[in-house]
Design an enzyme around this catalytic site. Sequence first.
Site, PDB file in Angstrom:
ATOM      1  N   PHE A  44     -38.780  33.646   8.810  1.00 26.13           N
ATOM      2  CA  PHE A  44     -39.821  34.155   9.696  1.00 26.13           C
ATOM      3  C   PHE A  44     -39.593  33.585  11.092  1.00 26.13           C
ATOM      4  CE2 PHE A  44     -42.962  34.389   5.910  1.00 26.13           C
ATOM      5  CZ  PHE A  44     -42.470  35.629   5.561  1.00 26.13           C
ATOM      6  N   SER A  45     -40.320  34.131  12.071  1.00 24.58           N
ATOM      7  CA  SER A  45     -40.146  33.609  13.426  1.00 24.58           C
ATOM      8  C   SER A  45     -40.575  32.146  13.500  1.00 24.58           C
ATOM      9  CB  SER A  45     -40.889  34.461  14.452  1.00 24.58           C
ATOM     10  OG  SER A  45     -42.256  34.522  14.148  1.00 24.58           O
ATOM     11  N   GLU A  46     -41.577  31.718  12.706  1.00 19.80           N
ATOM     12  CA  GLU A  46     -41.959  30.305  12.642  1.00 19.80           C
ATOM     13  C   GLU A  46     -42.395  29.901  11.239  1.00 19.80           C
ATOM     14  OE1 GLU A  46     -42.148  31.228  16.862  1.00 19.80           O
ATOM     15  OE2 GLU A  46     -43.331  32.119  15.283  1.00 19.80           O
ATOM     16  N   THR A  47     -42.127  28.638  10.925  1.00 23.08           N
ATOM     17  CA  THR A  47     -42.626  28.012   9.714  1.00 23.08           C
ATOM     18  C   THR A  47     -43.272  26.698  10.131  1.00 23.08           C
ATOM     19  OG1 THR A  47     -40.895  29.018   8.367  1.00 23.08           O
ATOM     20  CG2 THR A  47     -42.015  27.113   7.425  1.00 23.08           C
ATOM     21  N   HIS A  74     -49.667  31.853  15.818  1.00 16.97           N
ATOM     22  CA  HIS A  74     -49.938  32.486  14.526  1.00 16.97           C
ATOM     23  C   HIS A  74     -49.626  31.558  13.355  1.00 16.97           C
ATOM     24  CE1 HIS A  74     -45.667  33.720  14.907  1.00 16.97           C
ATOM     25  NE2 HIS A  74     -45.695  33.838  13.606  1.00 16.97           N
TER      26      HIS A  74
END
Length: 98
Positions: A44-47, A74
Amino acid sequence: MNVQVYTLNAFAKGQLGGNPAGVVLNADSMSAEEMQQVARIVGFSETAFVERSQHADFKVRYFVPTDEVDLCGHATIATFYLLMSGKLIRSGSRSAHY
């Protein structure tokens, strides 16, 4: 390495839509390299990774597939949704109990 990663969609009303984020609770024993590896696998774009803190109730670190970043909106919303829905924090609470 065996890590439980929760996948959530922030800004979504139901199962579809929103912004996906990974969240790992109890990440205290993980190194930055391990967090980076998990973020790369999640893709994902961030974790977000939740750790205990000496200065606050907990610390959240954010990784994109290639680097650590300072903040992600998010992924923060996804993290707090998970903590609230898991009853690890509650509205008005100042302490996390995970």
